[in-house]
Design a protein around this motif. Structure first.
Motif, PDB file in Angstrom:
ATOM      1  N   LEU A  67       0.837  -1.203   0.000  1.00 12.96           N
ATOM      2  CA  LEU A  67       0.000   0.000   0.000  1.00 12.96           C
ATOM      3  C   LEU A  67       0.870   1.251   0.000  1.00 12.96           C
ATOM      4  CD1 LEU A  67      -2.581  -1.114   2.702  1.00 12.96           C
ATOM      5  CD2 LEU A  67      -2.940  -1.024   0.237  1.00 12.96           C
ATOM      6  N   PRO A  68       0.525   2.246  -0.815  1.00  8.93           N
ATOM      7  CA  PRO A  68       1.292   3.496  -0.772  1.00  8.93           C
ATOM      8  C   PRO A  68       1.055   4.208   0.550  1.00  8.93           C
ATOM      9  CG  PRO A  68      -0.596   3.708  -2.241  1.00  8.93           C
ATOM     10  CD  PRO A  68      -0.540   2.267  -1.799  1.00  8.93           C
ATOM     11  N   GLY A  69       2.090   4.843   1.068  1.00 10.28           N
ATOM     12  CA  GLY A  69       1.985   5.543   2.331  1.00 10.28           C
ATOM     13  C   GLY A  69       1.135   6.806   2.229  1.00 10.28           C
ATOM     14  N   LYS A  70       0.652   7.245   3.381  1.00  8.28           N
ATOM     15  CA  LYS A  70      -0.109   8.489   3.479  1.00  8.28           C
ATOM     16  C   LYS A  70       0.551   9.362   4.535  1.00  8.28           C
ATOM     17  CE  LYS A  70      -4.790   6.917   2.354  1.00  8.28           C
ATOM     18  NZ  LYS A  70      -6.166   6.851   2.886  1.00  8.28           N
ATOM     19  N   SER A  71       0.565  10.655   4.291  1.00  8.81           N
ATOM     20  CA  SER A  71       1.141  11.584   5.266  1.00  8.81           C
ATOM     21  C   SER A  71       0.243  11.674   6.488  1.00  8.81           C
ATOM     22  CB  SER A  71       1.299  12.972   4.645  1.00  8.81           C
ATOM     23  OG  SER A  71       0.036  13.564   4.457  1.00  8.81           O
ATOM     24  N   VAL A  72       0.819  12.124   7.587  1.00 16.39           N
ATOM     25  CA  VAL A  72       0.045  12.356   8.804  1.00 16.39           C
ATOM     26  C   VAL A  72      -1.052  13.380   8.515  1.00 16.39           C
ATOM     27  CG1 VAL A  72       0.153  13.311  11.143  1.00 16.39           C
ATOM     28  CG2 VAL A  72       1.936  11.736  10.355  1.00 16.39           C
ATOM     29  N   ALA A  73      -0.711  14.426   7.757  1.00 15.17           N
ATOM     30  CA  ALA A  73      -1.659  15.503   7.477  1.00 15.17           C
ATOM     31  C   ALA A  73      -2.865  15.032   6.665  1.00 15.17           C
ATOM     32  CB  ALA A  73      -0.951  16.641   6.745  1.00 15.17           C
ATOM     33  N   ALA A  74      -2.725  13.963   5.909  1.00 15.48           N
ATOM     34  CA  ALA A  74      -3.805  13.502   5.028  1.00 15.48           C
ATOM     35  C   ALA A  74      -5.065  13.110   5.792  1.00 15.48           C
ATOM     36  CB  ALA A  74      -3.324  12.332   4.176  1.00 15.48           C
ATOM     37  N   SER A  75      -4.926  12.666   7.029  1.00 17.67           N
ATOM     38  CA  SER A  75      -6.100  12.235   7.785  1.00 17.67           C
ATOM     39  C   SER A  75      -6.308  13.023   9.079  1.00 17.67           C
ATOM     40  CB  SER A  75      -6.004  10.742   8.094  1.00 17.67           C
ATOM     41  OG  SER A  75      -4.839  10.466   8.832  1.00 17.67           O
ATOM     42  N   ARG A  76      -5.486  14.013   9.330  1.00 19.95           N
ATOM     43  CA  ARG A  76      -5.627  14.841  10.542  1.00 19.95           C
ATOM     44  C   ARG A  76      -7.025  15.463  10.550  1.00 19.95           C
ATOM     45  NH1 ARG A  76      -0.892  18.108  10.388  1.00 19.95           N
ATOM     46  NH2 ARG A  76       0.184  16.482  11.538  1.00 19.95           N
TER      47      ARG A  76
END
Length: 184
Positions: free
Chosen positions: A13-22
């Motif tokens: 799975l490609p990673g997601k930034s912390v900000a993407a789901s904050r």
């Protein structure tokens, strides 16, 4: 850091930034939220914490996620009727199917311009699940700032402690059962 982080959750799975789901959830506290002392029930705050953490877990994982545990819930200041409560959450760490969500609870008087005050904090672990309720993989979280990287490292420490505590309790129960002290 991204390669190390990606390895924790799985390379598929490609990673997601912390900000993407904050996410931040805001709510005005009313008289129906209070206890006999006239302050907001801790359980009301805990529900808001679980709600916003669930939203972050669902956003990060791209689907349903369930609360696996809540630890280190700290109530720092009382919350009162009329307070505008802001519950802020982000994904701090990911494993194969689990995520640690960090939550900060802030409160401010609805009719004042004073800055919000931190009134609580918590860490929750969510497990991503499929349609049958079985664990499913989650994307690795990618910490982007120094604060995100510190939170990621602290989350790894909390995970190590949770696992060690679970092993110690299971070992104790096993030993007590072997001694005939199975007291459930």
């Amino acid at each position: 850091m991204s390669e190390n982080v990606a390895g924790a959750a799985g390379p598929d799975l490609p990673g997601k930034s912390v900000a993407a789901s904050r996410t931040t959830l805001s709510h005005i506290m009313t008289a129906t939220d209070t206890n006999l002392l006239g302050t907001v029930h801790g359980g009301v705050i805990m529900k808001l914490v679980d709600d916003v953490a669930g939203a972050v877990a669902g956003r990060h994982s791209g689907g349903p996620a369930v609360t696996a545990s809540m630890d280190e819930m700290a109530f720092l200041e009382p919350v009162r009727v009329g307070d505008l409560v802001h519950v802020q959450a982000q994904c701090n760490w990911t494993g194969r199917s689990s995520m640690e969500i960090g939550v900060r609870v802030m409160a401010e008087r609805w009719n004042e311009s004073a800055p919000p005050v931190q009134v609580g904090s918590a860490y929750l672990v969510f497990a991503a699940v499929d349609e049958e309720g079985r664990p499913r993989p989650v994307p690795p979280v990618i910490p982007e700032t120094e604060r995100d990287r510190r939170r990621y490292q602290e989350a790894q420490i909390r995970r190590t402690h949770r696992l060690a505590r679970r092993r110690a309790i299971m070992e104790l129960r096993k030993n007590r059962a072997a001694e005939g002290l199975d007291d459930e």
